[in-house]
Design an enzyme around this catalytic site. Structure first.
Site, PDB file in Angstrom:
ATOM      1  CG  ASP A 132      -2.080   0.931   1.100  1.00  8.72           C
ATOM      2  OD1 ASP A 132      -2.329   1.426  -0.012  1.00  8.72           O
ATOM      3  OD2 ASP A 132      -2.751   1.169   2.123  1.00  8.72           O
ATOM      4  CE1 TYR A 134      -0.117   8.836   4.256  1.00  4.06           C
ATOM      5  CE2 TYR A 134       2.089   9.714   3.984  1.00  4.06           C
ATOM      6  CZ  TYR A 134       0.862   9.712   4.624  1.00  4.06           C
ATOM      7  OH  TYR A 134       0.642  10.605   5.656  1.00  4.06           O
ATOM      8  CD  GLU A 205      -6.671   5.027   4.663  1.00  2.77           C
ATOM      9  OE1 GLU A 205      -5.902   4.318   3.970  1.00  2.77           O
ATOM     10  OE2 GLU A 205      -6.289   5.752   5.601  1.00  2.77           O
ATOM     11  CD  GLU A 207      -5.526   2.842  -0.201  1.00  2.00           C
ATOM     12  OE1 GLU A 207      -4.724   2.147  -0.854  1.00  2.00           O
ATOM     13  OE2 GLU A 207      -5.388   3.087   1.012  1.00  2.00           O
ATOM     14  CG  ASP A 239      -6.163   0.628   3.598  1.00  4.38           C
ATOM     15  OD1 ASP A 239      -6.220  -0.430   4.252  1.00  4.38           O
ATOM     16  OD2 ASP A 239      -5.292   1.492   3.783  1.00  4.38           O
ATOM     17  NE  ARG A 243      -8.682   6.729   9.512  1.00  5.80           N
ATOM     18  CZ  ARG A 243      -7.936   6.534   8.430  1.00  5.80           C
ATOM     19  NH1 ARG A 243      -6.684   6.152   8.533  1.00  5.80           N
ATOM     20  NH2 ARG A 243      -8.465   6.691   7.231  1.00  5.80           N
ATOM     21  CD  GLN A 246      -3.801   4.258  10.845  1.00  5.25           C
ATOM     22  OE1 GLN A 246      -5.007   4.245  10.606  1.00  5.25           O
ATOM     23  NE2 GLN A 246      -2.913   4.747   9.999  1.00  5.25           N
ATOM     24  CE1 TYR A 250       1.087   6.840  14.643  1.00  2.00           C
ATOM     25  CE2 TYR A 250       2.299   6.630  12.600  1.00  2.00           C
ATOM     26  CZ  TYR A 250       1.841   7.404  13.637  1.00  2.00           C
ATOM     27  OH  TYR A 250       2.143   8.734  13.671  1.00  2.00           O
ATOM     28  CE  LYS A 259      -4.144   1.906   7.347  1.00  2.00           C
ATOM     29  NZ  LYS A 259      -4.785   2.830   6.394  1.00  2.00           N
ATOM     30  CB  THR A 356      -6.361   7.804   1.275  1.00  2.00           C
ATOM     31  OG1 THR A 356      -6.288   6.821   2.279  1.00  2.00           O
ATOM     32  CG2 THR A 356      -7.734   8.457   1.284  1.00  2.00           C
ATOM     33  CD  GLU A 370      -7.886  12.595   3.837  1.00  2.00           C
ATOM     34  OE1 GLU A 370      -7.388  13.340   2.989  1.00  2.00           O
ATOM     35  OE2 GLU A 370      -8.022  11.356   3.650  1.00  2.00           O
TER      36      GLU A 370
END
Lengths: 420, 420
Positions: A132, A134, A205, A207, A239, A243, A246, A250, A259, A356, A370
């Site tokens: 994945d 970014y 997300e 994608e 995806d 949150r 994460q 992370y 994920k 994303t 977002e």
């Protein structure tokens, strides 16, 4: 390919699947539960295993190879591009209005076509590794503002490196599968120690992702001018992200359980050939990247993207994001050249996602994180409901298409419903 | 199992492969290039495909299943544990000094045994996903001192979460393969912009890893008390790392190209059954982890680990690290329970590594980064050569064994040489 190409199957102008598309997928039908390869035209799935068995592709390859009479597309995607192009042209001929072979053989048509509404779509193949990236600078900037530094949201490496990480291949799933809300370690507000809890910050997300066709050997990078020879085609990808899990897990090695509980993909792989008419110039890059990432023939794609939500109170889904593939800062060619430059090998059906895809404007953000500015501005839906994150029973539907002159080349949908 | 168990094959007391071990691997021989399953006793590889074909395992399973007459162990590792135990017992009987079947059949012995020196070892199967944990608290502390905060080297989540990340499965390779020095983006000292360069900070990481036997379904976590039913066996793993590439790329999504150019594993999978006599109590954990990570029957393993280097000037390898599997803070059971708790599925032959296994003392550090204190104290070798990182032509050799009473259960070696 002329846009006047016509099929004897009627296809409406807003269908994602005209004769110009002919994507590949794996399906099973009501009367035959065997997974096998198909393509789709209008709302009809064409059984490619049967077409292969009947010898209608024998001018392209020996039918005993069973490239389509298979539960996966792995063997087909790694064939030489010339063979794949010949198959595509043969299928277009077979489906064209002026070709009698299928058109006038009622029995063969009965056996070979299935209404799309009646089939079940499966994973298109066995994914080796899933990566994945970014690559949306607007997404990186939006998350940087929320989590790092409003005045300096991009990390120093962002404009030099197509940042990416390894994802979980086993939990990539097809469309129309429900997803259990993940449980895990989260740290409540104002606490320092974690508790074990269902995620309360479940997000999507938006994608897109490409499948590798022919792979490369370990230690033999794919130079940027050869990348397109190794990309078979694209799908839309959700995806799913927890949150709160994460945020706690992370550092320092990246997202893990937040994920790996599920990643949904759309069922039809749209080939690079079908996308050829939709090339656009990619975004300008400043500073100029290192030479291994420079490609003067590079291009991006004008693919329109949408995310919709359907809560249990809604009659029909409601669009909450409109974005475009061309917003990406780093191109697929740059992603693949970078991925392999230190020697990493790729294999047929490896899946490589964009990250994303957000645009610069409100309305084009590809995640609830977002859209709601980190929860500060909950989303109000037409039902009067509000959302910061996804609730149980909510369904997320993503779709993507390219608008041609009187026709569309589309990806269909990837749908997934969250269950508690 | 009694340690007095004896084979008609002579096995020296310091061999890694007595009748108490019987690990599984995939090999090919001089006279037969077909990859197939084998086990090893002393310095003799037993062709398990042949043993299966001859019906000598038919009391365990139908030979037409071809669990060993296969280029991978995938089908065998996912069999029920009871079947695997029966195979192990049957092989021990077949190899024991008082059993005539193999011992007295000269022709069969000639066909079934190969000198280990004469075979080539291959990957033991097709890895689905590869995960790398970070379970050595001494390693986390050592790297924290170097890169973060001398007085506060552990991140807040370290004692709560078995931190891990997804690695690259495609670039996991068997022992005795050369590794090309990776190239990539690195930022020279005192510069802010990257250059493209061969890595000048190539390191090893001493790890062990387990293979999944039976997997779990998506959304169905493996509870900690069931984890051992899903672990098939262990290997030694060298997580080659390019520190300079890593430093620039790893924020915010974790290591990527700095690790995915190669990961080497030892060729023989040592089963949990063979390791049973070597259980020890794991390290104390403070604070007590959340309940899904608690397991009162949990155990660690007393596995002695060594890393040696062989430069082109050396006659024989020189040991530069002695460590132990039991130094790990997080156990395999905790790793697997955590890995699946949010719903992630696992599949047979998924590979799950420990992270670098360092101990608390100088001499037990599992990477050059730690051994040289980030380059501050170069390592001086017996040849007078010094090393901060690995040079072209250097070979790294890792080995691991458990010391029993008069016998060893070992893993053999994983070797890899860096070439420019």
């Amino acid at each position: 390919m002329p846009t006047t190409l016509k099929s004897f199957i009627s296809v409406s102008p807003d269908s994602h699947f005209p004769i110009q598309n002919l994507p590949y997928g794996i399906f099973s039908s009501k009367n035959n539960s065997t997974k096998r390869a198909g393509t789709i035209i209008g709302d009809q799935v064409l059984d490619l295993a049967l077409i292969e068995q009947r010898g209608l592709l024998k001018q392209c390859y020996d039918p005993s190879l069973a490239l389509f009479d298979s539960t996966s597309l792995n063997a087909f995607v790694e064939q030489p591009r010339a063979l794949q192009k010949q198959v595509r042209e043969t299928l277009q001929k077979l489906l064209s209005a002026d070709n009698a072979v299928l058109r006038d053989d009622e029995a063969l048509r009965q056996a070979a076509f299935h209404a799309y509404a009646d089939v079940t779509m499966h994973m298109p193949g066995k994914i080796g590794d899933y990566t994945d990236f970014y690559s949306s600078i607007d997404h990186a900037r939006n998350t940087g503002v929320l989590f790092r530094d409003k005045d300096n949201p991009l990390l120093p490496n962002y404009r030099h490196i197509p940042v990416g990480y390894h994802g979980r291949a086993s939990s990539v799933i097809p469309t129309n599968r429900s997803i259990k809300r993940p449980h895990g370690q989260v740290v409540p507000k104002d606490a320092t120690d974690p508790i074990f809890s269902p995620s309360k910050a479940l997000d999507f997300e938006l994608e897109m992702a490409f499948f590798i066709g022919k792979g490369n050997e370990l230690g033999e990078p794919i130079t940027i001018d050869k990348t397109y020879e190794h990309i078979f085609g694209l799908v839309v990808l959700n995806d799913w992200s927890a949150r709160d899990i994460q945020k706690w897990e992370y550092v320092p090695l990246g997202p893990f359980l937040s994920k790996s509980f599920a990643t949904s993909i759309s069922p039809w792989i749209v080939t690079l050939e079908a996308l050829e008419p939709f090339h656009v110039t990619p975004r300008a890059q400043e500073p100029t990247p290192l030479s291994y990432l420079q490609f003067n023939k590079d291009f991006s794609l004008d693919i329109q993207l949408e995310v919709a939500i359907k809560t249990t109170k809604m009659i029909k889904p409601e669009v909450i994001c409109r974005s475009n593939f061309s917003y990406l800062y780093w191109t697929m060619a740059q992603q693949l050249a970078h991925h392999t430059v230190a020697g990493c090998n790729t294999q047929p059906m490896d899946l490589i996602a964009s990250g994303t895809i957000s645009g610069p404007e409100v309305g084009s953000f590809g995640s609830l994180l977002e859209i709601t500015f980190g929860g500060a501005q909950p989303l109000t839906l037409s039902t009067g409901e509000t959302r910061v994150y996804i609730q149980d029973g909510d369904e997320i539907i993503m779709t993507a298409f390219c608008q041609g002159d009187g026709y569309r080349v589309g990806f269909g949908e990837v749908r997934g419903k969250i269950v508690g």
